[in-house]
Design a protein around this motif. Structure first.
Motif, PDB file in Angstrom:
ATOM      1  N   THR A   1     -25.407  32.348 -22.196  1.00  0.00           N
ATOM      2  CA  THR A   1     -23.965  32.555 -22.313  1.00  0.00           C
ATOM      3  C   THR A   1     -23.201  31.241 -22.235  1.00  0.00           C
ATOM      4  OG1 THR A   1     -23.639  32.804 -19.931  1.00  0.00           O
ATOM      5  CG2 THR A   1     -24.211  34.810 -21.181  1.00  0.00           C
ATOM      6  N   MET A   2     -21.925  31.299 -22.550  1.00  0.00           N
ATOM      7  CA  MET A   2     -21.065  30.122 -22.439  1.00  0.00           C
ATOM      8  C   MET A   2     -20.981  29.668 -20.984  1.00  0.00           C
ATOM      9  SD  MET A   2     -19.376  27.782 -23.845  1.00  0.00           S
ATOM     10  CE  MET A   2     -19.084  28.255 -25.514  1.00  0.00           C
ATOM     11  N   GLU A   3     -21.007  30.615 -20.067  1.00  0.00           N
ATOM     12  CA  GLU A   3     -20.988  30.265 -18.638  1.00  0.00           C
ATOM     13  C   GLU A   3     -22.249  29.498 -18.257  1.00  0.00           C
ATOM     14  OE1 GLU A   3     -20.152  33.432 -19.735  1.00  0.00           O
ATOM     15  OE2 GLU A   3     -18.023  32.991 -19.523  1.00  0.00           O
ATOM     16  N   ASP A   4     -23.392  29.923 -18.802  1.00  0.00           N
ATOM     17  CA  ASP A   4     -24.642  29.194 -18.564  1.00  0.00           C
ATOM     18  C   ASP A   4     -24.523  27.760 -19.078  1.00  0.00           C
ATOM     19  OD1 ASP A   4     -25.926  31.473 -17.503  1.00  0.00           O
ATOM     20  OD2 ASP A   4     -26.668  32.070 -19.483  1.00  0.00           O
ATOM     21  N   PHE A   5     -23.962  27.602 -20.263  1.00  0.00           N
ATOM     22  CA  PHE A   5     -23.787  26.278 -20.857  1.00  0.00           C
ATOM     23  C   PHE A   5     -22.882  25.405 -19.991  1.00  0.00           C
ATOM     24  CE2 PHE A   5     -21.436  23.400 -23.707  1.00  0.00           C
ATOM     25  CZ  PHE A   5     -22.491  22.641 -24.179  1.00  0.00           C
ATOM     26  N   LYS A   6     -21.762  25.957 -19.547  1.00  0.00           N
ATOM     27  CA  LYS A   6     -20.832  25.194 -18.706  1.00  0.00           C
ATOM     28  C   LYS A   6     -21.482  24.794 -17.391  1.00  0.00           C
ATOM     29  CE  LYS A   6     -16.661  27.225 -20.663  1.00  0.00           C
ATOM     30  NZ  LYS A   6     -15.532  28.160 -20.447  1.00  0.00           N
ATOM     31  N   ARG A   7     -22.247  25.709 -16.816  1.00  0.00           N
ATOM     32  CA  ARG A   7     -22.939  25.416 -15.563  1.00  0.00           C
ATOM     33  C   ARG A   7     -23.965  24.287 -15.774  1.00  0.00           C
ATOM     34  NH1 ARG A   7     -23.181  30.286 -13.938  1.00  0.00           N
ATOM     35  NH2 ARG A   7     -24.964  30.875 -15.217  1.00  0.00           N
ATOM     36  N   ASP A   8     -24.681  24.323 -16.883  1.00  0.00           N
ATOM     37  CA  ASP A   8     -25.643  23.259 -17.187  1.00  0.00           C
ATOM     38  C   ASP A   8     -24.936  21.928 -17.393  1.00  0.00           C
ATOM     39  OD1 ASP A   8     -27.694  25.064 -16.968  1.00  0.00           O
ATOM     40  OD2 ASP A   8     -28.161  25.111 -19.122  1.00  0.00           O
ATOM     41  N   CYS A   9     -23.790  21.943 -18.050  1.00  0.00           N
ATOM     42  CA  CYS A   9     -23.019  20.710 -18.242  1.00  0.00           C
ATOM     43  C   CYS A   9     -22.564  20.137 -16.903  1.00  0.00           C
ATOM     44  CB  CYS A   9     -21.808  20.954 -19.146  1.00  0.00           C
ATOM     45  SG  CYS A   9     -22.239  21.181 -20.877  1.00  0.00           S
TER      46      CYS A   9
END
Length: 90
Positions: free
Chosen positions: A71-79
Motif C-alpha cells: 500500500t501507499m502507507e507501506d511505501f511511506k513507512r519504508d521511505c
C-alpha cells in the motif's frame, strides 16, 4: 457452491488450450486475481477459492502473477525508515 459456465467459440478455446492445458483452472485463477486486485475478495478468500492450504502458497501465487499487496502507507513507512537509516549513517 455456485457453478459458473460460459461458452467459448471452438477456435478460441483450442487456442487458449495451447497456452493453458487446464482452461477451467486458468479461468478460475483469472477471476480470483481480478477479484483480489479490485478488492472484491480478501487474501483469505483468494486462498480458499483456489484451494491453497497456506498463506505462503497464496503469496507465491500473487507474486507469480505480479500482484503485490503493497500500500501507499507501506511505501511511506519504508521511505521514513530509509531517511532514518541515512540520517544515522551521516
Amino acid at each position: 457452491m455456485m457453478l459458473i459456465t460460459f461458452e467459448l467459440p471452438e477456435d478460441i478455446a483450442q487456442g487458449l488450450e495451447t497456452k493453458w492445458t487446464d482452461l477451467s483452472r486458468a479461468a478460475l485463477e483469472s477471476l480470483a486475481l481480478e477479484a483480489y486486485r479490485s478488492h472484491a475478495i480478501t487474501a483469505a478468500q483468494l486462498r480458499r477459492l483456489l484451494g491453497f492450504e497456506t498463506h505462503m502458497q497464496a503469496d507465491a501465487f500473487l507474486k507469480e502473477h505480479e500482484v503485490y499487496d503493497f500500500t501507499m502507507e507501506d511505501f511511506k513507512r519504508d521511505c521514513d525508515t530509509l531517511r532514518q537509516v541515512r540520517a544515522r549513517e551521516a
